[in-house]
Design a protein around this motif. Structure first.
Motif, PDB file in Angstrom:
ATOM      1  N   ASP A   4       0.811  -1.213   0.000  1.00  0.00           N
ATOM      2  CA  ASP A   4       0.000   0.000   0.000  1.00  0.00           C
ATOM      3  C   ASP A   4       0.851   1.273   0.000  1.00  0.00           C
ATOM      4  O   ASP A   4       0.521   2.253   0.640  1.00  0.00           O
ATOM      5  CB  ASP A   4      -0.969   0.007   1.183  1.00  0.00           C
ATOM      6  N   GLN A   5       1.929   1.232  -0.701  1.00  0.00           N
ATOM      7  CA  GLN A   5       2.843   2.359  -0.793  1.00  0.00           C
ATOM      8  C   GLN A   5       2.223   3.450  -1.656  1.00  0.00           C
ATOM      9  O   GLN A   5       1.616   3.182  -2.678  1.00  0.00           O
ATOM     10  CB  GLN A   5       4.148   1.865  -1.403  1.00  0.00           C
ATOM     11  N   LYS A   6       2.365   4.700  -1.245  1.00  0.00           N
ATOM     12  CA  LYS A   6       1.834   5.844  -1.990  1.00  0.00           C
ATOM     13  C   LYS A   6       2.971   6.509  -2.755  1.00  0.00           C
ATOM     14  O   LYS A   6       4.074   6.665  -2.236  1.00  0.00           O
ATOM     15  CB  LYS A   6       1.187   6.856  -1.042  1.00  0.00           C
ATOM     16  N   TYR A   7       2.691   6.920  -3.976  1.00  0.00           N
ATOM     17  CA  TYR A   7       3.682   7.601  -4.802  1.00  0.00           C
ATOM     18  C   TYR A   7       3.833   9.042  -4.340  1.00  0.00           C
ATOM     19  O   TYR A   7       2.845   9.760  -4.170  1.00  0.00           O
ATOM     20  CB  TYR A   7       3.258   7.553  -6.270  1.00  0.00           C
ATOM     21  N   ASP A   8       5.067   9.471  -4.132  1.00  0.00           N
ATOM     22  CA  ASP A   8       5.380  10.844  -3.760  1.00  0.00           C
ATOM     23  C   ASP A   8       6.087  11.489  -4.949  1.00  0.00           C
ATOM     24  O   ASP A   8       7.227  11.128  -5.259  1.00  0.00           O
ATOM     25  CB  ASP A   8       6.279  10.869  -2.531  1.00  0.00           C
ATOM     26  N   PRO A   9       5.453  12.441  -5.637  1.00  0.00           N
ATOM     27  CA  PRO A   9       6.055  13.028  -6.836  1.00  0.00           C
ATOM     28  C   PRO A   9       7.333  13.830  -6.561  1.00  0.00           C
ATOM     29  O   PRO A   9       8.063  14.149  -7.491  1.00  0.00           O
ATOM     30  CB  PRO A   9       4.950  13.927  -7.392  1.00  0.00           C
ATOM     31  N   LEU A  10       7.634  14.124  -5.317  1.00  0.00           N
ATOM     32  CA  LEU A  10       8.856  14.861  -4.985  1.00  0.00           C
ATOM     33  C   LEU A  10       9.993  13.939  -4.548  1.00  0.00           C
ATOM     34  O   LEU A  10      11.117  14.397  -4.340  1.00  0.00           O
ATOM     35  CB  LEU A  10       8.572  15.888  -3.876  1.00  0.00           C
ATOM     36  N   ILE A  46       2.589   5.994 -13.517  1.00  0.00           N
ATOM     37  CA  ILE A  46       2.923   5.332 -12.257  1.00  0.00           C
ATOM     38  C   ILE A  46       1.629   4.894 -11.603  1.00  0.00           C
ATOM     39  O   ILE A  46       0.675   5.670 -11.518  1.00  0.00           O
ATOM     40  CB  ILE A  46       3.734   6.262 -11.348  1.00  0.00           C
ATOM     41  N   GLU A  47       1.605   3.636 -11.155  1.00  0.00           N
ATOM     42  CA  GLU A  47       0.414   3.064 -10.544  1.00  0.00           C
ATOM     43  C   GLU A  47       0.717   2.588  -9.140  1.00  0.00           C
ATOM     44  O   GLU A  47       1.772   2.005  -8.892  1.00  0.00           O
ATOM     45  CB  GLU A  47      -0.104   1.892 -11.376  1.00  0.00           C
ATOM     46  N   GLU A  48      -0.223   2.841  -8.225  1.00  0.00           N
ATOM     47  CA  GLU A  48      -0.145   2.340  -6.863  1.00  0.00           C
ATOM     48  C   GLU A  48      -1.016   1.093  -6.781  1.00  0.00           C
ATOM     49  O   GLU A  48      -2.125   1.082  -7.303  1.00  0.00           O
ATOM     50  CB  GLU A  48      -0.656   3.393  -5.881  1.00  0.00           C
ATOM     51  N   SER A  49      -0.496   0.051  -6.142  1.00  0.00           N
ATOM     52  CA  SER A  49      -1.278  -1.171  -5.967  1.00  0.00           C
ATOM     53  C   SER A  49      -0.920  -1.779  -4.617  1.00  0.00           C
ATOM     54  O   SER A  49       0.074  -1.375  -4.001  1.00  0.00           O
ATOM     55  CB  SER A  49      -0.986  -2.163  -7.100  1.00  0.00           C
ATOM     56  N   PRO A  50      -1.705  -2.758  -4.152  1.00  0.00           N
ATOM     57  CA  PRO A  50      -1.375  -3.397  -2.871  1.00  0.00           C
ATOM     58  C   PRO A  50       0.027  -4.018  -2.854  1.00  0.00           C
ATOM     59  O   PRO A  50       0.635  -4.122  -1.807  1.00  0.00           O
ATOM     60  CB  PRO A  50      -2.453  -4.469  -2.724  1.00  0.00           C
ATOM     61  N   GLY A  51       0.555  -4.380  -4.023  1.00  0.00           N
ATOM     62  CA  GLY A  51       1.886  -4.979  -4.091  1.00  0.00           C
ATOM     63  C   GLY A  51       3.029  -3.971  -4.161  1.00  0.00           C
ATOM     64  O   GLY A  51       4.185  -4.337  -4.081  1.00  0.00           O
ATOM     65  N   GLY A  52       2.718  -2.693  -4.327  1.00  0.00           N
ATOM     66  CA  GLY A  52       3.755  -1.669  -4.411  1.00  0.00           C
ATOM     67  C   GLY A  52       3.520  -0.745  -5.592  1.00  0.00           C
ATOM     68  O   GLY A  52       2.417  -0.670  -6.136  1.00  0.00           O
ATOM     69  N   LEU A  53       4.570  -0.062  -6.000  1.00  0.00           N
ATOM     70  CA  LEU A  53       4.488   0.906  -7.086  1.00  0.00           C
ATOM     71  C   LEU A  53       5.053   0.328  -8.373  1.00  0.00           C
ATOM     72  O   LEU A  53       6.087  -0.341  -8.355  1.00  0.00           O
ATOM     73  CB  LEU A  53       5.281   2.168  -6.731  1.00  0.00           C
ATOM     74  N   THR A  54       4.380   0.598  -9.491  1.00  0.00           N
ATOM     75  CA  THR A  54       4.894   0.195 -10.790  1.00  0.00           C
ATOM     76  C   THR A  54       4.940   1.401 -11.716  1.00  0.00           C
ATOM     77  O   THR A  54       4.146   2.331 -11.590  1.00  0.00           O
ATOM     78  CB  THR A  54       4.038  -0.909 -11.442  1.00  0.00           C
ATOM     79  N   LEU A  55       5.869   1.370 -12.624  1.00  0.00           N
ATOM     80  CA  LEU A  55       6.024   2.400 -13.646  1.00  0.00           C
ATOM     81  C   LEU A  55       5.830   1.729 -14.987  1.00  0.00           C
ATOM     82  O   LEU A  55       6.374   0.652 -15.223  1.00  0.00           O
ATOM     83  CB  LEU A  55       7.426   3.008 -13.550  1.00  0.00           C
ATOM     84  N   THR A  56       5.043   2.342 -15.855  1.00  0.00           N
ATOM     85  CA  THR A  56       4.860   1.838 -17.213  1.00  0.00           C
ATOM     86  C   THR A  56       5.396   2.883 -18.174  1.00  0.00           C
ATOM     87  O   THR A  56       4.964   4.032 -18.155  1.00  0.00           O
ATOM     88  CB  THR A  56       3.376   1.548 -17.518  1.00  0.00           C
ATOM     89  N   ARG A  57       6.372   2.479 -18.978  1.00  0.00           N
ATOM     90  CA  ARG A  57       6.962   3.361 -19.979  1.00  0.00           C
ATOM     91  C   ARG A  57       6.011   3.452 -21.168  1.00  0.00           C
ATOM     92  O   ARG A  57       5.155   2.596 -21.358  1.00  0.00           O
ATOM     93  CB  ARG A  57       8.317   2.777 -20.395  1.00  0.00           C
ATOM     94  N   GLU A  58       6.153   4.473 -22.013  1.00  0.00           N
ATOM     95  CA  GLU A  58       5.222   4.672 -23.127  1.00  0.00           C
ATOM     96  C   GLU A  58       5.212   3.514 -24.117  1.00  0.00           C
ATOM     97  O   GLU A  58       4.240   3.336 -24.850  1.00  0.00           O
ATOM     98  CB  GLU A  58       5.475   6.003 -23.824  1.00  0.00           C
ATOM     99  N   VAL A  66      11.252   1.425  -6.454  1.00  0.00           N
ATOM    100  CA  VAL A  66      11.731   1.215  -5.091  1.00  0.00           C
ATOM    101  C   VAL A  66      12.201   2.562  -4.560  1.00  0.00           C
ATOM    102  O   VAL A  66      13.092   3.173  -5.157  1.00  0.00           O
ATOM    103  CB  VAL A  66      12.882   0.191  -5.054  1.00  0.00           C
ATOM    104  N   PRO A  67      11.603   3.043  -3.460  1.00  0.00           N
ATOM    105  CA  PRO A  67      12.015   4.349  -2.930  1.00  0.00           C
ATOM    106  C   PRO A  67      13.492   4.347  -2.542  1.00  0.00           C
ATOM    107  O   PRO A  67      14.000   3.370  -1.993  1.00  0.00           O
ATOM    108  CB  PRO A  67      11.152   4.541  -1.693  1.00  0.00           C
ATOM    109  N   GLN A  68      14.168   5.446  -2.861  1.00  0.00           N
ATOM    110  CA  GLN A  68      15.542   5.637  -2.388  1.00  0.00           C
ATOM    111  C   GLN A  68      15.452   6.254  -1.013  1.00  0.00           C
ATOM    112  O   GLN A  68      14.722   7.221  -0.810  1.00  0.00           O
ATOM    113  CB  GLN A  68      16.321   6.563  -3.320  1.00  0.00           C
ATOM    114  N   HIS A  69      16.180   5.707  -0.074  1.00  0.00           N
ATOM    115  CA  HIS A  69      16.176   6.237   1.286  1.00  0.00           C
ATOM    116  C   HIS A  69      17.381   7.131   1.461  1.00  0.00           C
ATOM    117  O   HIS A  69      18.510   6.698   1.259  1.00  0.00           O
ATOM    118  CB  HIS A  69      16.173   5.100   2.302  1.00  0.00           C
ATOM    119  N   GLN A  70      17.119   8.385   1.783  1.00  0.00           N
ATOM    120  CA  GLN A  70      18.200   9.364   1.960  1.00  0.00           C
ATOM    121  C   GLN A  70      18.838   9.176   3.327  1.00  0.00           C
ATOM    122  O   GLN A  70      18.148   8.993   4.320  1.00  0.00           O
ATOM    123  CB  GLN A  70      17.645  10.787   1.827  1.00  0.00           C
ATOM    124  N   ALA A  71      20.170   9.206   3.359  1.00  0.00           N
ATOM    125  CA  ALA A  71      20.903   9.033   4.618  1.00  0.00           C
ATOM    126  C   ALA A  71      20.950  10.335   5.376  1.00  0.00           C
ATOM    127  O   ALA A  71      20.824  11.397   4.882  1.00  0.00           O
ATOM    128  CB  ALA A  71      22.307   8.544   4.348  1.00  0.00           C
TER     129      ALA A  71
END
Length: 71
Positions: A4-10, A46-58, A66-71
């Motif tokens: 249930d990850q939400k996409y953050d455009p920033l 970009i699609e949100e789904s129960p399994g996570g986030l997916t990106l579909t190219r044109e 996969v979110p990058q975690h900033q140190a």
């Protein structure tokens, strides 16, 4: 991947295909071209789904985000 990850455009995301990093999404823009990922790619969806986030190219190719975690 977090359920249930939400996409953050920033945020920054690694774009994965078959367990290999093939690109990055930075503030909603998709880049390819390892190792520095500077080649901007066209329209993406970009699609949100129960399994996570997916990106579909044109061209219809699907990737896992996969979110990058900033140190």
């Amino acid at each position: 991947m977090e359920p249930d990850q939400k996409y953050d455009p920033l945020a920054r995301y690694d774009v994965m295909h078959g367990g290999i990093k093939v690109g990055e999404v930075v503030k909603g823009i998709y880049y390819e071209g390892p190792p520095d990922f500077r080649q901007q790619v066209g329209r993406i969806e970009i699609e949100e789904s129960p399994g996570g986030l997916t990106l579909t190219r044109e061209d219809g190719t699907m990737f896992v985000l996969v979110p990058q975690h900033q140190a």
